[in-house]
Design a protein around this motif. Structure first.
Motif, mmCIF file in Angstrom:
data_model
loop_
_atom_site.group_PDB
_atom_site.id
_atom_site.type_symbol
_atom_site.label_atom_id
_atom_site.label_comp_id
_atom_site.label_asym_id
_atom_site.label_seq_id
_atom_site.Cartn_x
_atom_site.Cartn_y
_atom_site.Cartn_z
ATOM 1 N N LYS A 37 -2.236 0.205 -7.896
ATOM 2 C CA LYS A 37 -2.985 -0.355 -6.764
ATOM 3 C C LYS A 37 -2.081 -1.330 -6.002
ATOM 4 O O LYS A 37 -1.153 -1.907 -6.573
ATOM 5 C CB LYS A 37 -4.239 -1.063 -7.277
ATOM 6 C CG LYS A 37 -5.210 -0.137 -8.015
ATOM 7 C CD LYS A 37 -6.472 -0.868 -8.435
ATOM 8 C CE LYS A 37 -6.212 -1.914 -9.515
ATOM 9 N NZ LYS A 37 -5.731 -1.311 -10.781
ATOM 10 N N ASN A 60 2.202 6.569 -6.942
ATOM 11 C CA ASN A 60 1.144 7.494 -7.342
ATOM 12 C C ASN A 60 1.527 8.938 -7.023
ATOM 13 O O ASN A 60 1.200 9.861 -7.778
ATOM 14 C CB ASN A 60 -0.177 7.121 -6.666
ATOM 15 C CG ASN A 60 -0.777 5.852 -7.239
ATOM 16 O OD1 ASN A 60 -0.622 5.557 -8.427
ATOM 17 N ND2 ASN A 60 -1.456 5.078 -6.406
ATOM 18 N N ALA A 99 0.841 -1.201 0.000
ATOM 19 C CA ALA A 99 0.000 0.000 0.000
ATOM 20 C C ALA A 99 0.878 1.254 0.000
ATOM 21 O O ALA A 99 0.600 2.226 -0.713
ATOM 22 C CB ALA A 99 -0.937 -0.009 1.203
ATOM 23 N N ALA A 129 2.568 1.595 -3.439
ATOM 24 C CA ALA A 129 1.628 2.119 -4.427
ATOM 25 C C ALA A 129 1.401 3.619 -4.223
ATOM 26 O O ALA A 129 1.365 4.397 -5.181
ATOM 27 C CB ALA A 129 0.309 1.362 -4.359
ATOM 28 N N ASP A 158 -1.046 -4.652 -7.636
ATOM 29 C CA ASP A 158 -0.480 -4.668 -8.988
ATOM 30 C C ASP A 158 0.855 -5.393 -9.029
ATOM 31 O O ASP A 158 1.703 -5.243 -8.135
ATOM 32 C CB ASP A 158 -0.305 -3.248 -9.513
ATOM 33 C CG ASP A 158 -1.625 -2.582 -9.880
ATOM 34 O OD1 ASP A 158 -2.659 -3.286 -9.869
ATOM 35 O OD2 ASP A 158 -1.617 -1.379 -10.187
#
Length: 210
Positions: A137, A121, A114, A117, A140
């Protein structure tokens, strides 16, 4: 010491704003022989830490696994000041207007998908603000093919030299010289210094104080 104090960025918000504007930083890690290894990296500052992405193999990763101490540095040359601004015969008085941030802290490699990701992002949002990509995500597959480096600051200090060390008259004279020289960076330098150009002359619009 008095001049150094005037060059220090005292606003944490300004430091964070500067980190958000710059695209290249340099991470320094300690190699196996105790020497610093410095590598230029794309980065994002978010959640009180610096995040970078990397290939899964490399010396800097080995360094971090062995010794978590790390440095991180970002700088911007605002304007080079040629020596003839001060003295047409003395090259030693050439100078540079600049902004820089130096971080000392601890580096780690992130395993939590998490957080990995979120870091990717954050990087995409910084470097590709127009979007047009699918956000990463936690599940992924790509997350297993890269490393995320996180540097948590122990200290974060900024310095800037944009004319604030000069009195108002000297600052205006410097701005006029920069405008007259007409470098590619002159317009942006004057803006950072607190000037705007009116009828071909630099006019101070605010006092540069960070």
């Amino acid at each position: 010491m008095q001049l150094l104090g005037r060059l220090e960025i005292r606003s944490e918000e300004r430091i964070i704003e500067f980190l958000g504007e710059e695209h290249v930083g340099r991470i320094s890690t300690v190699d196996a022989d105790g020497y610093p290894q410095v590598i230029p990296m794309n980065f994002v500052y978010m959640k009180d830490a610096v995040y970078m992405h990397s290939h899964v193999k490399g010396e800097k990763l080995d360094n971090i696994r062995r010794d978590s101490r790390a440095g991180f540095e970002v700088d911007r040359e605002v304007e080079f000041l040629p020596s003839y601004f001060e003295d047409p015969h003395d090259a030693s008085v050439a100078d540079t207007l600049y902004v820089s941030v130096v971080i000392k802290g601890r580096a780690e490699l992130i395993d939590d998908t998490a957080e990995k990701a979120a870091a990717l992002n954050g990087l995409m949002a910084k470097y590709q603000p127009e979007g047009r990509y699918d956000p990463v995500k936690p599940g992924d597959e790509v997350l297993g093919h890269l490393e995320i480096i996180k540097v948590v600051p122990h200290s974060m200090r900024g310095k800037y030299k944009i004319g604030q060390h000069l009195d108002t008259k000297e600052r205006a004279e410097l701005a006029a010289k920069i405008l007259d020289r007409g470098s590619d960076t002159a317009a942006s330098a004057l803006k950072i210094m607190g000037f705007e150009v009116v009828d071909g002359r630099p006019v101070m619009r605010d006092e540069p104080s960070w």
